[in-house]
Enzyme design. Structure first.
Site, PDB file in Angstrom:
ATOM      1  N   ASP A 109     -29.444  13.889   5.218  1.00  0.00           N
ATOM      2  CA  ASP A 109     -28.674  13.140   4.330  1.00  0.00           C
ATOM      3  C   ASP A 109     -28.411  13.778   3.043  1.00  0.00           C
ATOM      4  O   ASP A 109     -29.028  13.809   2.064  1.00  0.00           O
ATOM      5  CB  ASP A 109     -29.225  11.785   3.925  1.00  0.00           C
ATOM      6  CG  ASP A 109     -28.578  10.932   2.875  1.00  0.00           C
ATOM      7  OD1 ASP A 109     -27.549  10.970   3.069  1.00  0.00           O
ATOM      8  OD2 ASP A 109     -29.214   9.851   2.516  1.00  0.00           O
TER       9      ASP A 109
ATOM     10  N   LYS B 177     -41.410   6.282  -6.254  1.00  0.00           N
ATOM     11  CA  LYS B 177     -40.464   5.758  -5.459  1.00  0.00           C
ATOM     12  C   LYS B 177     -40.970   4.246  -4.850  1.00  0.00           C
ATOM     13  O   LYS B 177     -41.996   4.371  -4.216  1.00  0.00           O
ATOM     14  CB  LYS B 177     -40.026   6.526  -4.393  1.00  0.00           C
ATOM     15  CG  LYS B 177     -38.841   6.220  -3.676  1.00  0.00           C
ATOM     16  CD  LYS B 177     -38.612   7.067  -2.658  1.00  0.00           C
ATOM     17  CE  LYS B 177     -37.162   6.718  -1.810  1.00  0.00           C
ATOM     18  NZ  LYS B 177     -36.852   7.693  -0.872  1.00  0.00           N
TER      19      LYS B 177
END
Length: 743
Positions: free
Chosen positions: A547, A449
């Site tokens: 989230d 990432k």
């Protein structure tokens, strides 16, 4: 007396002249790319066991008999479950190797034997054998094979009378083991005789003249057709063939029926690759294909990648040039530097130095060279020191001194693993960064990432926060953080590679709608609920994800759920029930109460999970235009309260679920979507309910479930009625105003 620069000039000039003399050498032959995938037809299996199966051969596919992996049925290979290839669908000829460009096929073939006891009585015998190839494209190779008889009292005969008659054989004798030569088959213990061309079948027999009565160390005779290149006869062969049933022999194969001249230009011509040519078989009628000079690949494939492609003769380990090599389509040419002359080829005149360097230019050139070299070295040292200082600065800035105990990757490691962040390695992109697929030197796959370069300290803190959260979590349904890189401007995170994409892709992706069964949907939701329950109540420090959505749920090759993206997550001290922060989340999943008050709790994750559960039940996106602008949660609750639950459910869910099961799943979703957070269940209660529903789909995948089995676990906790329609028919729901939360 000459000055010292003159001496230096003469010395260097001699070195240049000596270095420039090139001895002509033979250019090494270009290597051939033998990777299995390059030779098989695209979309077809390329190997059976350790044997590469090149087109026009192809492995038979039982599930798709019309897969056309082979040119004709005669070229089909039957690959058994243990990885053994056999020629033809019903054939018993075991394939050992296929030499595509030579038109050869190495197979295993039975050995005839005739054995006796020491008293002269016969112990066992299968001395006669008939061998026929029933496929028209194959013949026994007369160049590679010979008929072999082994024994100290052996006579072997081979004959054929099916097409043209021939009969031949040989005899082998020996009386003492010391007389048997190693490595040769000359008549003492072993004899050979050639076979004719265009041979498709033969019979053979082996027998003893004297029942081996005068040879105590070799009481058996053997006869077989064998590839002489693979025959290494010695004294141990007498005992080796006692247990050996097969011997390798070589078949010539070709595209039968026509010559090159007859087949070229027809629709059935096999040499379809550009830059290929045809040549007639030397063993009977038929033809073969090969790549033209300067090209390599499979001439039977009309494919620019797998067919005949250009050979780069200028590769570093096989360059045919002395100095400079220039590749061309199907060829190459060489050139020499300006101070040399010749054709530049190793197999030609090479490159020879000429005197063109003047005295003054050499002195000035050497001086400039040393100045540039020293300056370059000093600049390199300076840049390296600055780079190390910058890396240390980023390391401290990104929390390196306070980092958790996880592996630290260097920026060079991650650049190499991701092929310098090649665009073809991208797994997904978001507002804050990009995820790349990486391969470590040990061939393990990882996900990297990489945040977008930004001056926003909040984004850097978000990455650091994800490291802090994931380093405390160890759960099978939470994506595992393997390490991080802190020496770049924005930290990079390294995760385990989850190969099957996101849950959103499987539910909403083009061509994927309805691909998940009801049992799989409930199991995945149960796994996600279990991981959130662990985060809320079982982790050392409780974690609120903040989230939860289908794009943050990954699926591995077994469709096992992995919750990911903890950049917005927060650790909650044990003595606090909730925290206050700026609104972070995704439109359609955001808890309305959190949006109004700014306070998030574990019940905020419960609401977001409820939206995920509704997505799985309906197959619809969390935000869509249907009659009016509404989010999915509002639309689902209206359908349930008005008794129209079946209208919003995905058709496969309706087909596979019983009314009781669907009612229980919808009731659970409604509880999770309650506008008042106190009315929502805890995640551990949700996980228990979904685990029970998942078991029911396994026990009753199609049939009805009685009411006792269908009782909701949550209804026993906070509801008096198991019916979604009765629980919520009188509730009033305010439609949510659409909004966009930018992450």
């Amino acid at each position: 007396m000459a000055s010292w620069p003159a001496h230096l000039f003469l010395l260097l000039l001699c070195l240049v002249l000596l270095a420039g003399e090139a001895t002509p050498q033979t250019a090494p032959p270009p290597s051939v790319d033998n990777s299995a995938d390059k030779w098989a037809r695209p979309g077809c299996r390329s190997k059976c066991g350790n044997v590469i199966i090149p087109y026009p051969f192809g492995i038979h596919n039982d599930s798709d008999p019309n897969s056309n992996c082979s040119r004709t049925p005669d070229f089909e290979i039957n690959c058994t479950s243990d990885g053994t290839p056999y020629l033809g669908l019903g054939g018993n000829i075991e394939v050992v190797n296929i030499e595509l460009l030579q038109g050869l096929l190495v197979v295993n073939h039975y050995i005839a034997r005739d054995c006796y006891f020491q008293n002269g009585s016969r112990s066992k015998s299968n001395g006669a054998s008939t061998n026929i190839i029933g496929l028209p494209n194959y013949k026994f190779s007369s160049d590679r094979n010979k008929f072999v008889a082994v024994g100290c009292d052996a006579r072997g005969d081979i004959w054929s009378n099916r097409v043209s008659t021939f009969h031949t054989g040989c005899s082998s004798y020996c009386t003492n083991a010391s007389f048997v030569p190693n490595g040769t088959c000359s008549g003492i213990g072993c004899c050979t005789t050639p076979i004719p061309m265009d041979l498709r079948n033969f019979s053979m027999i082996v027998y003893s003249y004297h029942n081996h009565s005068h040879c105590s160390f070799a009481l058996c005779s053997y006869a077989f057709l064998a590839d002489v290149d693979k025959l290494n006869f010695n004294l141990s062969s007498f005992t080796e063939y006692e247990t050996r049933e097969m011997a390798p022999l070589t078949l010539d194969w070709a595209i039968m029926g026509k010559t090159c001249e007859q087949a070229n230009g027809t629709g059935d011509f096999a040499c379809v690759s550009p830059n290929s040519f045809c040549w007639n078989s030397t063993n009977g009628p038929g033809y073969l294909c090969n790549c033209s000079e300067g090209f390599q690949g499979n001439p039977y494939l009309n494919d620019s990648i797998n067919g005949c492609s250009d050979i780069d003769e200028c590769s570093a380990d096989k360059s045919p040039c002395v100095k400079w090599c220039h590749n061309r389509e199907g060829s190459y040419y060489c050139s020499c530097p300006w101070y040399m002359y010749g054709d530049g080829r190793r197999d030609g005149s090479g490159c020879t130095s000429i005197l063109r360097i003047l005295y003054l230019s050499l002195g000035v050139g050497l001086s400039l060279f040393f100045l540039i070299a020293i300056g370059s070295l000093l600049y390199w040292i300076y840049k390296k020191r600055k780079l190390e200082e910058l890396k240390q600065h980023f390391f401290e800035k990104n929390g390196g001194s306070l980092r958790p105990d996880i592996r630290l990757f260097s920026s060079e490691e991650l650049e190499a693993a991701s092929d310098n962040y090649n665009q073809t390695r991208i797994l997904g992109e978001g507002g804050t960064g990009t995820v790349y697929r990486g391969v470590l030197p040990d061939q393990n796959l990882i996900a990297i990432k990489k945040a977008k370069i930004s001056n926003d300290e909040a984004e850097v803190q978000q990455f650091i926060n994800e490291v802090e959260v994931l380093s405390r979590i160890n759960h099978r349904n939470v994506v595992k953080l393997l390490g991080c890189c802190l020496e770049t401007q924005v930290p990079m995170l390294v995760y385990e590679f989850v190969p099957n994409g996101t849950l959103a892709h499987h539910v909403h992706g083009e061509g994927r709608r309805g691909s998940l069964s009801l049992e799989a949907r409930l199991r995945i939701s149960s796994e996600v609920a279990g991981s959130l329950s662990y985060l809320h109540s079982a982790a050392s420090t409780p974690v609120i994800h903040r989230d939860v959505k289908t794009t943050n749920i990954l699926l591995d090759h077994n469709l096992t759920a992995k919750v990911s993206d903890f950049g917005a997550s927060r650790l909650v001290p044990l003595d606090q029930n909730g925290l206050v922060s700026l609104i972070r989340g995704t439109f359609g999943y955001l808890d309305p109460e959190y949006f109004q008050t700014g306070e998030f709790t574990d019940k905020s994750d419960v609401y977001s999970f409820g939206v995920v559960l509704v997505e799985l039940l309906t197959g619809k996106k969390p935000v869509a235009k249907m009659q009016a602008v509404k989010n999915l949660a509002t639309l689902f609750m209206e359908c349930v309260n008005s008794g129209r639950l079946v209208e919003i459910l995905e058709q496969r869910v309706v087909d596979e679920g019983t009314p009781e099961l669907l009612d229980a799943a919808a009731e659970l979703a409604m509880k999770c979507l309650s506008l008042n957070s106190h009315d929502r269940p805890l995640m551990r209660e949700v996980a228990m309910e979904l685990e029970a529903l998942t078991r029911r789909t396994r026990i009753h995948p199609w049939g009805n479930v009685n009411v006792e089995e269908g009782d909701s676990l949550l209804s026993k906790v906070g509801s008096s009625s198991p019916s979604v329609l009765r629980d919520y028919v009188n509730s009033s729901i305010e439609p949510m105003v659409p909004f966009e939360i930018v992450r």
